[in-house]
Design an enzyme around this catalytic site. Structure first.
Site, short mmCIF file in Angstrom:
data_model
loop_
_atom_site.label_atom_id
_atom_site.label_comp_id
_atom_site.label_asym_id
_atom_site.label_seq_id
_atom_site.Cartn_x
_atom_site.Cartn_y
_atom_site.Cartn_z
N GLY A 59 10.29 19.00 32.28
CA GLY A 59 9.44 18.55 33.38
C GLY A 59 9.95 18.87 34.76
O GLY A 59 9.73 18.10 35.70
N THR A 60 10.64 19.98 34.91
CA THR A 60 11.12 20.38 36.23
C THR A 60 11.06 21.88 36.39
O THR A 60 11.34 22.63 35.45
CB THR A 60 12.56 19.89 36.49
OG1 THR A 60 13.02 20.43 37.74
CG2 THR A 60 13.50 20.30 35.38
N SER A 61 10.67 22.33 37.57
CA SER A 61 10.64 23.76 37.86
C SER A 61 12.00 24.27 38.30
O SER A 61 12.18 25.46 38.51
CB SER A 61 9.62 24.04 38.98
OG SER A 61 10.02 23.40 40.18
N TYR A 110 9.16 2.84 50.27
CA TYR A 110 9.96 2.70 49.05
C TYR A 110 9.72 1.37 48.35
O TYR A 110 9.84 1.28 47.13
CB TYR A 110 11.45 2.92 49.36
CG TYR A 110 11.76 4.38 49.54
CD1 TYR A 110 11.97 5.22 48.46
CD2 TYR A 110 11.80 4.95 50.82
CE1 TYR A 110 12.22 6.57 48.63
CE2 TYR A 110 12.05 6.31 51.00
CZ TYR A 110 12.26 7.10 49.90
OH TYR A 110 12.49 8.45 50.08
N ASP A 122 13.51 6.67 39.17
CA ASP A 122 13.06 5.50 38.41
C ASP A 122 14.06 5.16 37.30
O ASP A 122 15.03 5.88 37.09
CB ASP A 122 11.67 5.76 37.82
CG ASP A 122 11.64 6.99 36.92
OD1 ASP A 122 12.31 6.96 35.86
OD2 ASP A 122 10.95 7.98 37.25
N ARG A 126 6.81 2.21 46.25
CA ARG A 126 7.22 3.04 45.11
C ARG A 126 7.94 2.18 44.06
O ARG A 126 7.79 2.38 42.86
CB ARG A 126 8.16 4.17 45.55
CG ARG A 126 7.66 5.09 46.63
CD ARG A 126 6.58 6.02 46.20
NE ARG A 126 5.29 5.39 45.99
CZ ARG A 126 4.50 4.90 46.96
NH1 ARG A 126 4.88 4.94 48.22
NH2 ARG A 126 3.34 4.36 46.66
N HIS A 183 19.65 12.08 42.14
CA HIS A 183 19.07 11.82 43.46
C HIS A 183 18.98 10.33 43.79
O HIS A 183 18.22 9.93 44.68
CB HIS A 183 17.68 12.46 43.56
CG HIS A 183 17.73 13.95 43.49
ND1 HIS A 183 16.68 14.74 43.09
CD2 HIS A 183 18.75 14.82 43.77
CE1 HIS A 183 17.02 16.02 43.12
NE2 HIS A 183 18.27 16.08 43.54
N GLN A 224 16.56 14.04 37.89
CA GLN A 224 16.26 14.13 39.31
C GLN A 224 15.40 12.95 39.75
O GLN A 224 15.14 12.77 40.95
CB GLN A 224 15.52 15.44 39.62
CG GLN A 224 16.33 16.68 39.31
CD GLN A 224 15.52 17.94 39.55
OE1 GLN A 224 15.23 18.29 40.70
NE2 GLN A 224 15.16 18.63 38.49
N ASN A 225 14.93 12.16 38.79
CA ASN A 225 14.02 11.06 39.10
C ASN A 225 14.79 9.81 39.51
O ASN A 225 15.90 9.57 39.04
CB ASN A 225 13.14 10.75 37.88
CG ASN A 225 12.33 11.96 37.45
OD1 ASN A 225 11.92 12.77 38.29
ND2 ASN A 225 12.10 12.10 36.16
#
Length: 242
Positions: free
Chosen positions: A171-173, A53, A89, A56, A104, A86-87
């Site tokens: 940008g998400t499934s 992390y 950043d 990241r 998240h 959901q990101n």
């Protein structure tokens, strides 16, 4: 002012060069997800998790918001905008979006491994190392939601979606639960728009599918809503041929 609720996923951050977990191969930056994104991985090898992390975090700090992030911030001129991402950043915030819920967790924060209420911002080039402790003396860990952990802000996200006049998914499934269930919380009268290269396959009945990248799709929507603010449901054929 109409309430635009936006759900964003890995696809929007990927266009800023941030590599994120994709469940196709079970790897994240060449690490097995169960080793770096689960409570079991943390218990087994916290050194590796912290190093992962920290790397990241450096990647995110070196990245910049892209055109999609900036376009979403610009839409605050026309809508009350709430972003549920959901990101982990901070690119939405750096782009200027003022109402961002991180479903998240947040990479640029640390929290106590004993008391989840103890959360600390990591400024500058700060990292988390073994021996870094919270105010109660417990080891600090990344402030992210790992697989197998509860999602504490999910109820808040549901309330936001339930209040939407317009729902935009970028940008998400929507394959990861519980985020995948959020779209069902929107009012029946609220138009739903999905921007993703695979949108035609992913979109359910009644969802406007824009099969394109996050930057292209969101910029087209920004331009459309800037001109036709009261027309909440766009025509995808018109948008993608203009």
């Amino acid at each position: 002012m109409a309430h635009l609720v936006v759900l964003t996923g890995a696809g929007i951050s990927a266009e800023s060069g941030i590599k994120t977990f994709r469940d196709g191969d079970g790897l994240w930056e060449n690490h097995h997800v169960e080793d770096v994104a689960t409570p079991e991985g943390w218990a087994r090898d916290p050194h590796t998790v912290l190093r992962f992390y920290n790397e990241r975090r450096a990647q995110v700090r070196a990245a910049s918001p892209n055109a999609a992030h900036l376009a979403l911030a610009e839409l605050e001129k026309h809508f009350r905008v709430s972003i549920i991402t959901q990101n982990i950043d901070d690119l939405h915030e750096r782009a200027g979006s003022r109402d961002v819920l991180h479903l998240h967790g947040e990479l640029l924060k640390a929290r106590s491994s004993r008391d989840s209420r103890l959360v600390y911002r990591l400024d500058g080039d700060e990292t988390i190392e073994m021996g870094d402790c919270c105010d109660s003396g417990a080891q600090l860990r990344p402030h992210v939601v790992w697989f197998g952990e509860n999602v504490p802000l999910y109820a808040t996200a549901c309330d936001l979606v339930a209040d939407a006049d317009l729902l935009l998914i970028v940008g998400t499934s929507l394959a990861v639960t519980p985020a995948s269930m959020l779209m069902d919380e929107a009012p029946l009268a609220a138009p739903r728009v999905l921007v993703d290269p695979g949108a035609r396959e992913l979109a359910g009945q009644g969802v406007v599918a824009l099969a394109t990248s996050a930057t292209d799709g969101v910029c087209r929507l920004r331009d459309f809503w800037s001109q036709h603010g009261r027309l909440l449901k766009p025509d995808p054929d018109m948008l993608l041929t203009s």
